[in-house]
Design an enzyme around this catalytic site. Sequence first.
Site, PDB file in Angstrom:
ATOM      1  N   HIS A 473       0.792  -1.236   0.000  1.00 25.38           N
ATOM      2  CA  HIS A 473       0.000   0.000   0.000  1.00 25.38           C
ATOM      3  C   HIS A 473       0.825   1.286   0.000  1.00 25.38           C
ATOM      4  O   HIS A 473       0.308   2.350  -0.353  1.00 25.38           O
ATOM      5  CB  HIS A 473      -0.920  -0.001   1.227  1.00 25.38           C
ATOM      6  CG  HIS A 473      -2.238   0.659   0.982  1.00 25.38           C
ATOM      7  ND1 HIS A 473      -2.388   1.792   0.212  1.00 25.38           N
ATOM      8  CD2 HIS A 473      -3.489   0.350   1.409  1.00 25.38           C
ATOM      9  CE1 HIS A 473      -3.657   2.145   0.182  1.00 25.38           C
ATOM     10  NE2 HIS A 473      -4.348   1.286   0.881  1.00 25.38           N
ATOM     11  N   THR A 602      -5.182  10.448  -0.617  1.00 28.49           N
ATOM     12  CA  THR A 602      -6.529  10.202  -0.100  1.00 28.49           C
ATOM     13  C   THR A 602      -6.889  11.189   1.002  1.00 28.49           C
ATOM     14  O   THR A 602      -6.025  11.869   1.555  1.00 28.49           O
ATOM     15  CB  THR A 602      -6.656   8.779   0.472  1.00 28.49           C
ATOM     16  OG1 THR A 602      -5.706   8.625   1.541  1.00 28.49           O
ATOM     17  CG2 THR A 602      -6.416   7.732  -0.599  1.00 28.49           C
TER      18      THR A 602
END
Length: 772
Positions: A473, A602
């Site tokens: 990630h 994000t």
Amino acid sequence: MAEAHQAVAFQFTVTPEGVDFRLSREALKHIYLSGINSWKKRLIRIKNGILRGVYPGSPTSWLVVVMATVGSSYCNVDISLGLVGCIQRCLPRGCGPYQPPQTQALLSMAIFSTGVWATGIFFFRQTLKLLLSYHGWMFEMHGKTSHLTRIWAICIRLLSSRRPMLYSFQTSLPKLPVPRVSATVQRYLESVRPLLDDEEYYRMEMLAKEFKEKTAPRLQKYLVLKSWWATNYVSDWWEEYIYLRGRSPLMVNSNYYVMDLVLVRNTDVQAARLGNVIHAMIMYRRKLDREEIKPVMALGIVPMCSYQMERMFNTTRIPGKETDTLQHLSDSRHVAVYHKGRFFKLWLYEGSRLLQPRDLEMQFQRILDDPSPPQPGEEKLAALTAGGRVEWAQARQAFFSSGKNKAALEAIERAAFFVALDEESYWYDPEDEASLSLYGKALLHGNCYNRWFDKSFTLISFKNGQLGLNAEHAWADAPIIGHLWEFVLGTDSFHLGYTETGHCLGKPNPALAPPMRLQWDIPKQCQAVIESSYQVAKALADDVELYCFQFLPFGKGLIKRCRTSPDAFVQIALQLAHFRDRGKFCLTYEASMTRMFREGRTETVRSCTSESTAFVQAMMEGSHMKADLRDLFQKASKKHQNMYRLAMTGAGIDRHLFCLYVVSKYLGVSSPFLAEVLSEPWCLSTSQIPQSQIRMFDPEQHPNHLGAGGGFGPVADDGYGVSYMIAGENMIFFHVSSKFSSSETNAQRFGNHIRQALLDIADLFQVPKADS
């Protein structure tokens, strides 16, 4: 093997007459082709750098400006208003009689034209950046576009009319703005109001007030200074402190998985599927290197930041005792492969030529047919990447820093990506609901030692030809790997194809050197560390309950007829489901993107709002009229959509508070408010899976060519992780995770609550729906 052939290709012998060189023509040919290929890549990068650097201009537009200037001079019209003459007088006259006046005039006009052209590009780029800073279009009602937004859209289209390359818009994207502290604190208090009683809320209000008045002004100044200096004030700290400094295992806690097409099967031949898919992946990498991929565009006109795509291939997370690092190479010509406890190095090229799918199929079949056993300690070696990061860092330094172990580890870490060949078969059987969950579990953690969790992604191949991905990630977020996966699946299904017997098209080249077996010398002490990491990973994997299901009663089509956002519909249903499951509300995390800003990643949408809790409580009471419930639902939906838009436009809550917290740690400033905010657990962590980022085929003509999305492990020990993909007009896939060790959670129970919540909300609108 391949290296062995190259090693003996160049030899020399010392004799009394001198040194006798023996050169291999084949070796020289490969060296020549490799050099040519390297120079081609450099030239392509230089060309792309120039084209990207002058966007939205082009070399052709420069030529037009030069021709216009020269043409006007021949018509005795000075469009430069005397500047060409000034430039001509300033030119050095060192060449004397050898430099005629005509040459000086042409050179002056070329300089003037270049200046005008460069000024125009600068003006257009600044105008484009200013236009891209406008986000009013996001807050307008669907179908009610204002005149201002229409003019804005026309200007955007005009300035970006020339076909852009992947990174053409990067320098035109605006920077992520730093919100005002007062606005962030106010939105934070609104987000926790439904979760706190009056006394708890008053205490939090006092902490927030003290922070806003005393501590925040100093922290905010440093953050604003960083936003002026850095490209993005969040992304580097987010990558370092949220991902790379994490010391817990990547498996389950950080890595996530992506599923294959689940309703169609192109072939059952494992090696053939790998041949096509890996060929498609390297084709994608080639397009990525050449910037031939179109940027993702919102509404078809607003570009999304593409910087995360740079590290998709040739990237590995290197463990460290205190913090990990990301190692990214400019190129890699092989993949690392794991099968039955053995590691292999498989070359993707023959000289400068990319291997065709049939050649790759042959190479993978050679690995599948290889009967050799694992070396001592080799079988569970990858468990080191599944356990604790400190233990892996210490083992890497102690046992893999020299000799054959270092060479073998480098072959894995320097690979384009990792490939795991599993002996088990997994797929989705609509008649067996548990099959999708078992498939997801295999992708999430496998057997804890047949995935290399440090690689940017591991391509997982099952015995029946079904595939999947396990992605690290830190280097990027899920939409990035989703972009690659859509291209690969579309290319595999509609461009490469298979024979009637399920093999790749074409004929293999049997003269290719077989994949190289990696050699290890793993001592007993290292084997003990490997076993310890495996036990940690196995305990973690065994604790994960995963429930994946396909929701068939309706999808995006019905939700739109309810005149609401599909995402808001699902999020409110999740709130209703969670209250029915746990009897209380909780802090809810929904990931949204900030890629409309340069290097954006994000932001968090706090989906549990006062409006959504009011709707849920009314539903639970069961005494309200449908009209009243619909009204409460619409208010909750509008609130959610507004919060999502605020998060996407840089006015979110959590990234700002996170960065203020990092600054406070650097300054040694204590903030009870920030400490409490950053310690709050996300008991419900959710994410919508993107789809249709690339239009590789018409979904109406091929409705079954759908992936099931992917999922991740629970963030909190007593919480749920939920990812969902609204797959087309009539289907939604859900991936629900929890931990068996928690007596309060049960993934299947929560999944059933989600099903019922969706049906109950749809029933409020009395829209006909199919039988489930």
